[in-house]
Design a protein around this motif. Structure first.
Motif, short mmCIF file in Angstrom:
data_model
loop_
_atom_site.label_atom_id
_atom_site.label_comp_id
_atom_site.label_asym_id
_atom_site.label_seq_id
_atom_site.Cartn_x
_atom_site.Cartn_y
_atom_site.Cartn_z
N PHE A 1 -0.16 10.51 -4.15
CA PHE A 1 1.19 10.29 -4.63
C PHE A 1 2.15 11.26 -3.95
O PHE A 1 1.82 12.43 -3.75
CB PHE A 1 1.29 10.53 -6.14
N GLY A 2 3.33 10.76 -3.61
CA GLY A 2 4.39 11.63 -3.09
C GLY A 2 5.68 11.31 -3.83
O GLY A 2 5.91 10.17 -4.25
N PHE A 3 6.54 12.33 -4.01
CA PHE A 3 7.81 12.12 -4.71
C PHE A 3 8.94 12.23 -3.70
O PHE A 3 9.06 13.22 -2.99
CB PHE A 3 7.95 13.19 -5.81
N HIS A 4 9.76 11.19 -3.64
CA HIS A 4 10.89 11.22 -2.71
C HIS A 4 11.95 10.25 -3.17
O HIS A 4 11.64 9.14 -3.61
CB HIS A 4 10.41 10.85 -1.30
N GLU B 1 1.54 3.48 5.19
CA GLU B 1 2.90 3.58 4.65
C GLU B 1 2.93 4.19 3.27
O GLU B 1 2.00 4.03 2.47
CB GLU B 1 3.54 2.19 4.58
N TRP B 2 4.04 4.89 2.98
CA TRP B 2 4.34 5.33 1.63
C TRP B 2 5.03 4.17 0.93
O TRP B 2 6.09 3.73 1.38
CB TRP B 2 5.31 6.52 1.66
N ILE B 3 4.46 3.70 -0.14
CA ILE B 3 5.06 2.57 -0.85
C ILE B 3 5.34 2.97 -2.29
O ILE B 3 4.49 3.58 -2.95
CB ILE B 3 4.12 1.33 -0.77
N ASP B 4 6.57 2.67 -2.74
CA ASP B 4 6.93 2.95 -4.14
C ASP B 4 5.88 2.36 -5.07
O ASP B 4 5.51 1.20 -4.91
CB ASP B 4 8.31 2.33 -4.42
N THR C 1 3.95 15.69 4.29
CA THR C 1 2.74 14.89 4.41
C THR C 1 3.02 13.67 5.29
O THR C 1 3.45 12.63 4.82
CB THR C 1 2.26 14.45 3.00
N ILE C 2 2.82 13.89 6.59
CA ILE C 2 3.15 12.85 7.57
C ILE C 2 1.86 12.16 8.01
O ILE C 2 1.07 12.74 8.75
CB ILE C 2 3.82 13.46 8.82
N PRO C 3 1.65 10.93 7.57
CA PRO C 3 0.39 10.26 7.95
C PRO C 3 0.40 9.82 9.42
O PRO C 3 1.44 9.46 9.97
CB PRO C 3 0.36 9.04 7.03
N LEU D 1 -0.62 4.00 1.37
CA LEU D 1 -1.48 2.83 1.51
C LEU D 1 -1.73 2.50 2.97
O LEU D 1 -0.92 2.81 3.84
CB LEU D 1 -0.85 1.63 0.80
N ILE D 2 -2.85 1.85 3.21
CA ILE D 2 -3.28 1.50 4.57
C ILE D 2 -3.49 0.00 4.68
O ILE D 2 -4.00 -0.63 3.76
CB ILE D 2 -4.63 2.21 4.90
#
Lengths: 251, 251
Positions: free
Chosen positions: A23-26, A139-142, A127-129, A34-35
């Motif tokens: 989880f990331g907060f932005h 991707e970071w997905i809500d 946290t850069i994938p 997710l992949i």
């Protein structure tokens, strides 16, 4: 990479995998990493297999790093998922043929898998994938916009989210997720986003102040039209102490 | 029984087991259910293997029943243990020879095992263990007097105990563990025993009353020399509600 693993499948625990919920907060969103792998339409959590010579907690860090390039994250185990039929439809005969996976390797890959779930709440900006191969998309997905996921990954994500919410009652959250200096409304927004509900302003202020981890600064937030709110910072020593001992809501 | 399993080891998940930590409360002691198997000096948690055609949560109930005769218990998964070397010393060459376990069966049994931990807090008086075979001994042992255990079972027990203590902050405990009618000091003693610390009488009374699960009865405890304490009972509907929603110490 799956190919490399299957070439050496005897070096991995059979029927056991790891899946990571990051989880990331932005932008006031709680996002999840997710992949999407080649030749599949659906997304998945970053996951992988357990080398026979690695402790599972170490394997979780390895798996996350190999799949996403992300490193240095403290992963917490939250649950193990083991319904009989969780992966029995995952690789079709056609998919296996397409991937040129046959015989013993196919047998190893398509057997029943139990998976151990790990999660972390990380600093989104740090946290850069990086995809492990160019066909993969990360991707970071809500968390509110998560599309269809493979297998029982929706259930795994749901359980991780429930665990995160429960942990808000046990330990402080926010360090590394907010800027060095922040306002109480910004901190409240973090809690509201994770809990997915509105909190009473006065109640929140009282409870968060009582924990004793905040230092009120002699500064106000600038560039604010109306009454400028006070800035706060975390008292790192006290924060660590509360992390260790738990929120004092105990008996 | 191990023999039967090894005869059909292909019907079980390889390298994966289940261990159960069953707590019971009696005589102001928090006891744990332990087994001593034949030809071993040390005790162990009741555990076993996972049939390939059973969900892990179902397998946990099966394992507990087969090892201890205990049934109808709601087991909660709390953690999975997977250090590389956790079982590599468990079966010596001599032990395998003595048990007449050879070749593929020996290989299956001595490979690296990851184990999934389940726990329950049960009614001691209603939970009567029956050994699966006459050479096995099953006993309730005070958690403070637990002897040496096999493998990492001490660590598993410790983690289960930590989870139980943490859960006291999340949900009510006591139903089924205390008599129908009980005094506040009796309930406090249960909490003190689980937490292994003295609690302040007034503080406990205030907190436990605030949860709203107690009904004060129009009776006092008899056979008490001094001032007789009031009797209470759990309001079952409210108790269930709080169990479902968690203690209202949230945000």
């Amino acid at each position: 990479m799956l190919k490399d693993i299957l070439e050496n499948y005897e070096n991995y625990q059979p029927g056991l995998s790891i899946d990571c919920v990051i989880f990331g907060f932005h932008d006031n969103q709680l996002k999840v990493l997710l992949i999407k792998i080649p030749h599949r339409e659906t997304w998945s959590l970053p996951g992988g297999f357990i080398p026979v010579n690695q402790d599972i907690d170490v394997a979780a860090v390895t798996v996350l790093n190999e799949r996403t390039g992300v490193d240095g994250i403290f992963l917490r185990q939250f649950a193990t998922f083991g319904k009989v039929k969780r992966n029995d439809q995952h690789f079709s005969k056609e998919a296996l043929e397409y991937l040129e996976i046959f015989e013993e390797k196919a047998k190893w890959l398509t057997r029943r898998f139990v998976t151990i779930g790990y999660y972390a709440l990380v600093d989104f900006l740090k946290t850069i994938p990086k995809p492990a191969n160019k066909d993969e998309i990360i991707e970071w997905i809500d968390h509110k916009e998560v599309p269809e996921l493979i297998l029982d990954h929706k259930e795994i994500l749901g359980k991780a989210l429930a665990t995160l919410r429960m942990e808000l009652n046990l330990m402080p959250v926010g360090y590394n997720l907010l800027p060095e200096k922040f306002t109480i409304p910004e901190l409240q927004k973090l809690y509201e986003t994770i809990l997915d509900k509105k909190l009473d302003r006065r109640n929140f202020l009282r409870k968060i102040t009582n924990i004793g981890i905040l230092t009120k600064l002699d500064e106000k937030k600038s560039n604010v039209a109306h009454k400028a709110p006070n800035l706060y910072t975390f008292d790192k020593d006290k924060y660590k102490e509360v992390l260790k001992n738990g929120l004092n809501q105990g008996w």
